[in-house]
Write an enzyme that holds these catalytic residues in place. Sequence first.
Site, short mmCIF file in Angstrom:
data_model
loop_
_atom_site.label_atom_id
_atom_site.label_comp_id
_atom_site.label_asym_id
_atom_site.label_seq_id
_atom_site.Cartn_x
_atom_site.Cartn_y
_atom_site.Cartn_z
N CYS A 107 46.30 53.88 40.14
CA CYS A 107 45.45 53.70 41.33
C CYS A 107 46.18 54.04 42.62
O CYS A 107 45.55 54.22 43.66
CB CYS A 107 44.92 52.28 41.40
SG CYS A 107 43.97 51.83 39.96
N HIS A 241 43.46 50.09 48.76
CA HIS A 241 42.85 50.35 47.46
C HIS A 241 41.72 49.34 47.22
O HIS A 241 41.90 48.14 47.39
CB HIS A 241 43.92 50.23 46.36
CG HIS A 241 43.39 50.35 44.97
ND1 HIS A 241 42.44 51.28 44.62
CD2 HIS A 241 43.66 49.65 43.84
CE1 HIS A 241 42.16 51.15 43.34
NE2 HIS A 241 42.88 50.18 42.85
N ASN A 271 36.16 49.64 41.40
CA ASN A 271 37.50 50.22 41.49
C ASN A 271 37.46 51.64 40.92
O ASN A 271 37.26 51.82 39.72
CB ASN A 271 38.46 49.31 40.71
CG ASN A 271 39.89 49.82 40.70
OD1 ASN A 271 40.15 50.97 41.07
ND2 ASN A 271 40.80 48.98 40.27
N1 ACO Z 1 31.83 37.66 33.71
C1 ACO Z 1 31.87 36.33 33.52
N2 ACO Z 1 32.99 35.65 33.26
C2 ACO Z 1 34.12 36.35 33.20
C3 ACO Z 1 34.16 37.74 33.39
C4 ACO Z 1 32.96 38.40 33.65
N3 ACO Z 1 32.88 39.72 33.85
N4 ACO Z 1 35.44 38.15 33.27
C5 ACO Z 1 36.18 37.05 33.02
N5 ACO Z 1 35.39 35.97 32.97
C6 ACO Z 1 35.77 34.57 32.73
C7 ACO Z 1 37.06 34.43 31.99
O1 ACO Z 1 36.84 34.51 30.60
C8 ACO Z 1 37.52 33.07 32.42
O2 ACO Z 1 36.80 32.12 31.66
P1 ACO Z 1 37.52 30.74 31.16
O3 ACO Z 1 37.92 30.04 32.43
O4 ACO Z 1 36.46 30.08 30.38
O5 ACO Z 1 38.70 31.18 30.37
C9 ACO Z 1 37.03 32.95 33.85
O6 ACO Z 1 36.01 33.96 33.99
C10 ACO Z 1 38.09 33.18 34.89
O7 ACO Z 1 38.80 34.36 34.56
P2 ACO Z 1 40.02 34.84 35.42
O8 ACO Z 1 40.61 36.04 34.78
O9 ACO Z 1 40.89 33.67 35.71
O10 ACO Z 1 39.26 35.27 36.77
P3 ACO Z 1 39.89 35.67 38.14
O11 ACO Z 1 39.36 34.81 39.20
O12 ACO Z 1 41.38 35.88 38.05
O13 ACO Z 1 39.25 37.12 38.37
C11 ACO Z 1 39.80 39.45 38.20
C12 ACO Z 1 39.52 38.16 37.45
C13 ACO Z 1 38.55 39.83 38.97
C14 ACO Z 1 40.13 40.54 37.18
C15 ACO Z 1 40.96 39.25 39.20
O14 ACO Z 1 42.04 38.61 38.54
C16 ACO Z 1 41.43 40.55 39.77
O15 ACO Z 1 40.75 41.20 40.53
N6 ACO Z 1 42.67 40.95 39.46
C17 ACO Z 1 43.20 42.21 39.93
C18 ACO Z 1 42.77 43.29 39.00
C19 ACO Z 1 42.95 44.63 39.62
O16 ACO Z 1 42.87 44.80 40.81
N7 ACO Z 1 43.23 45.64 38.84
C20 ACO Z 1 43.40 46.94 39.42
C21 ACO Z 1 44.40 47.69 38.75
S1 ACO Z 1 43.65 48.62 37.53
C22 ACO Z 1 44.49 50.05 37.43
O17 ACO Z 1 45.49 50.27 38.04
C23 ACO Z 1 43.97 51.06 36.47
#
Ligand code: ACO
Length: 314
Positions: A107, A241, A271
């Site tokens: 990215c 980003h 993204n």
């Molecule tokens: N819908 C509903 N529930 C979901 C979903 C979804 N799509 N995805 C995850 N959950 C659930 C999980 O299972 C978890 O449930 P649990 O508590 O029962 O175990 C709960 O939601 C919380 O999950 P977390 O992973 O803790 O959620 P978080 O608040 O951290 O958000 C996210 C996740 C959006 C991925 C965040 O961590 C994030 O944005 N991280 C950065 C990712 C990123 O920017 N990546 C870019 C790089 S990619 C690249 O370079 C190719």
Amino acid sequence: MKIIGTGSATPELVVKNTELESFLDTSDEWIRTRTGIEERHIHDGNLEGLAAEAARRAVENAGLSISDIDFLICSSVYNRFMVPAMSCVVQGLTGAACPCLDINGACAGFVYALEMADAYLARGRHRNILIVCAEEPTRMVDWTNRATCVLFGDAAAACVVTSGGDDVLFRMHTASNIDVLHGYNSAGNCPYDKSGRTGEAMSMNGQEVYKFAVSSATEDIRALCETAGISLDGIDHFVLHQANLRILEAVRTRLRQPVEKFPHNLEHYGNTSSASVPLLLDELHRAGKLKAGQRLAMSAFGAGLTTGACLLTW
Ligand code: ACO
């Protein structure tokens, strides 16, 4: 180095969060509140067509013709071509007649490509370099895994850079970490391969990436301002980003800057990997929001883990 033209092309198909509810255990509410994403564009199999269109628009916007381009860099993490490079395909589609090269900086690829272009221009052998970011992260994820597939969208975005303008500062960093973010290609049918690898969709430890993204963007932007001898208040636009609105907000509050300085369009695209920064840049440029002399801080992070940040005057 200065950016003299921008362009972008996004797929026609728009998929709203609510449409994902029909085949995933997810909700519009979860996706919006955790990421800020409302919809994403998904291409129909013709990423190279989008890449070429973005390239044409950037060249036109620069007031040049394709024959003026003497180097083409394409940033693409993944696409249907194993060979040739996407840049070679774009060359053929646009009628460019220059050497071409692909890079994969995940990215952060756009900022890496910009830094390369800056170095090539400084060497004095090139006049106009075309950077095209063409990405299809929707083909890298497992569409039964709600933790990743809701986050991404496809797009192509481009810009033309040339010599001149004020000095541009870069800060690039790579911290190898396969565990938190990876995907695997298959080994094909090579009879000598002992790994048995069959290919694996992208998998990510979202929370680790989140923490890395916030701390690296904050640190890089502060460091660039310090090197340039300007305060954070001297930056007019923070073009980051577009992965998650919460990441943008966390960086913004740490840097104590107003909301208006942190433009975003991730609600409409998700993204789009390395296309996200130039896509936003093109949107801002065409809306007349980037004025000559304004300072821009760009910052991106991605798999690797890679980061790239840049301070430039528009
Ligand atoms: N819908 C509903 N529930 C979901 C979903 C979804 N799509 N995805 C995850 N959950 C659930 C999980 O299972 C978890 O449930 P649990 O508590 O029962 O175990 C709960 O939601 C919380 O999950 P977390 O992973 O803790 O959620 P978080 O608040 O951290 O958000 C996210 C996740 C959006 C991925 C965040 O961590 C994030 O944005 N991280 C950065 C990712 C990123 O920017 N990546 C870019 C790089 S990619 C690249 O370079 C190719």
